[in-house]
Design an enzyme around this catalytic site. Structure first.
Site, PDB file in Angstrom:
ATOM      1  N   SER A   1      -4.201   2.356  -0.503  1.00  0.00           N
ATOM      2  CA  SER A   1      -5.560   2.883  -0.437  1.00  0.00           C
ATOM      3  C   SER A   1      -6.202   3.089  -1.797  1.00  0.00           C
ATOM      4  CB  SER A   1      -5.574   4.183   0.359  1.00  0.00           C
ATOM      5  OG  SER A   1      -4.647   5.112  -0.172  1.00  0.00           O
TER       6      SER A   1
ATOM      7  N   HIS B   1      -6.649   0.362   5.710  1.00  0.00           N
ATOM      8  CA  HIS B   1      -7.629  -0.403   4.921  1.00  0.00           C
ATOM      9  C   HIS B   1      -7.538  -1.900   5.189  1.00  0.00           C
ATOM     10  CE1 HIS B   1      -9.178   2.913   2.571  1.00  0.00           C
ATOM     11  NE2 HIS B   1      -7.942   3.369   2.517  1.00  0.00           N
TER      12      HIS B   1
ATOM     13  N   LYS C   1     -12.559   3.824   9.123  1.00  0.00           N
ATOM     14  CA  LYS C   1     -12.933   2.971   7.988  1.00  0.00           C
ATOM     15  C   LYS C   1     -13.741   1.777   8.498  1.00  0.00           C
ATOM     16  CE  LYS C   1      -9.783   5.367   5.207  1.00  0.00           C
ATOM     17  NZ  LYS C   1      -8.410   5.775   5.095  1.00  0.00           N
TER      18      LYS C   1
END
Ligand SMILES: *Cc1c(COP(=O)(O)O)cnc(C)c1O
Length: 402
Positions: A176, A204, A235
């Site tokens: 990350s 991610h 995200k």
């Protein structure tokens, strides 16, 4: 004595004091920050789903249909049709037998590691794993062994020395704060040899890598070979909440023993419906992740052309290592004065001596926005005397989960 103002002073002195900034309006490529228009280069709303009209509409409709809160834990009275539908769609998307939602990605990691990391076992954890994995290791009854970042030889040594059947290896797939990618094929191979289970956090990677944005596991051709895939809805999927894709047996175990799931209220229906709409958009528009990758590549080449060194990589997370915490904050402030919001990331989020600006691009950033941002960053670095041209070697990994 625990003197709170002294604690705050110590943080200030060390350049580690934090405060929040006020964003008005949605998380687009440009936002109003503390009342001033800026280019946003540190949001994880990678694909623009957080403020997509269809996602907003789905959340609004769900609020009218089911209300705002889920009312209770999933096991009490909190399992609603929208939760089940989202779990089915996520399992189908990730190609696993089953899926179970958590309140957040943080809670999902804590829940999984406590449920699988039982007493007598060891959790082998990458040195640069996300804080939620570190906290999961701390709470689990298992021992933790922190292996050097992405170091398969260290992991293999540790498994040989300390490994037992049923141990857990856990890693971010895309790290990350560094944007690099774990050696998943090697990890899966080592796990197979040593009878360990593999937990991969795709926070991610989902929506960013792999065919149709299905993540780093799919990109590495490892579908069906990872025991537990942890994901977040917060995200690329633009909403909030966490999920775990795994075999039915594992999700059943989580439902029966993951305290982070059992003792926390189910996801609010509008949040689940928003995530479901975003997932459907991702499936309908499988080229959005490719656009994100192209945008990331553009930023990386603009940085290189300006003589700013970013670690080689290819993801949408681009760290500019400054080193000193104070210097990273000053650089962030100087960039902000030029209309670019890139957050300074300091210990304990990253190891001491590796403070940085962590740039993240969104698929919607334009070429001219990125070019302007790189000019602003160069000028800001010159103003504060920060060197961004050096070898941005990652700092020595430290045992943060110890
Ligand atoms: C953001 C993040 C999480 C936490 O997810 P939330 O849904 O925001 O709680 C977990 N793991 C990684 C690697 C992350 O980057």
């Amino acid at each position: 004595m625990n003197d709170i103002s002294a604690q705050l002073d110590r943080l200030r002195d060390a350049g580690l004091y934090r405060r929040t900034r006020l964003i008005s309006g949605p998380q687009g490529p440009r936002v109003m920050l503390d009342g001033k228009p800026v280019l946003l280069l540190c949001s994880n709303n990678y694909l623009g789903f957080a403020d997509h009209p269809r996602v907003r509409q789905a959340a609004a409709d769900a609020a009218m249909r089911w209300g705002v809160g889920a009312g209770a834990s999933r096991l009490v009275s909190g399992t609603m049709t929208i939760h089940e539908r989202l779990e089915q769609r996520l399992a189908a998307f990730e190609g696993t037998e089953s899926c179970i939602l958590f309140g957040s990605g943080y809670l999902a990691n804590v829940g999984v590691l406590c449920a699988l990391g039982v007493a007598g076992q060891t959790i082998f954890s990458d040195a640069l794993n996300h804080a939620s994995i570190i906290d999961g290791c701390r709470l689990a009854r298992a021992e933790t062994f922190v292996y050097d970042h992405c170091d398969l030889r260290h992991l293999e040594w540790a498994l040989r020395e300390h490994g037992r059947e049923g141990d857990v290896i856990v890693t971010d797939s895309v790290f990350s704060m560094d944007g690099d990618i774990a050696p998943l094929a090697g990890i899966v191979e080592l796990a197979r040899r040593h009878g360990a289970r593999v937990v991969v956090d795709e926070a991610h990677a989902t929506g960013a890598l792999g065919p149709g944005g299905r993540g780093a596991i799919a990109e590495a051709g490892l579908d069906g070979q990872v025991d537990v895939l942890v994901g977040t809805l917060s995200k690329s999927l633009g909403s909030y909440g966490g999920y775990v894709c795994a075999s039915r047996e594992i999700t059943e175990l989580l439902l029966n023993s993951a305290r982070a799931l059992i003792f926390s209220t189910a996801l609010p229906p509008p949040v689940a419906a928003g995530a479901l709409a975003a997932l459907e958009l991702l499936i309908e528009q499988p080229l959005r992740p490719a656009k994100l990758q192209a945008t990331a590549a553009l930023l990386r080449s603009e940085l290189a052309a300006a003589g700013i060194a970013a670690p080689s990589g290819r993801t949408q997370i681009v760290p500019l290592i400054v080193g000193d915490a104070d210097a990273a904050v000053r650089l962030s402030q100087a960039a902000l004065a030029r209309g670019v919001f890139a957050q300074a990331i300091r210990p304990p989020t990253v190891p001491p001596g590796s403070s940085r600006l962590r740039l993240t691009v969104m698929a919607s950033h334009t070429a001219s926005e990125l070019a302007g941002a790189v000019t602003a960053l160069s000028e800001a670095a010159r103003e504060v005397g920060a060197s961004l041209a050096g070898e941005p070697a990652l700092a020595e990994p430290v045992a943060r989960a110890a």
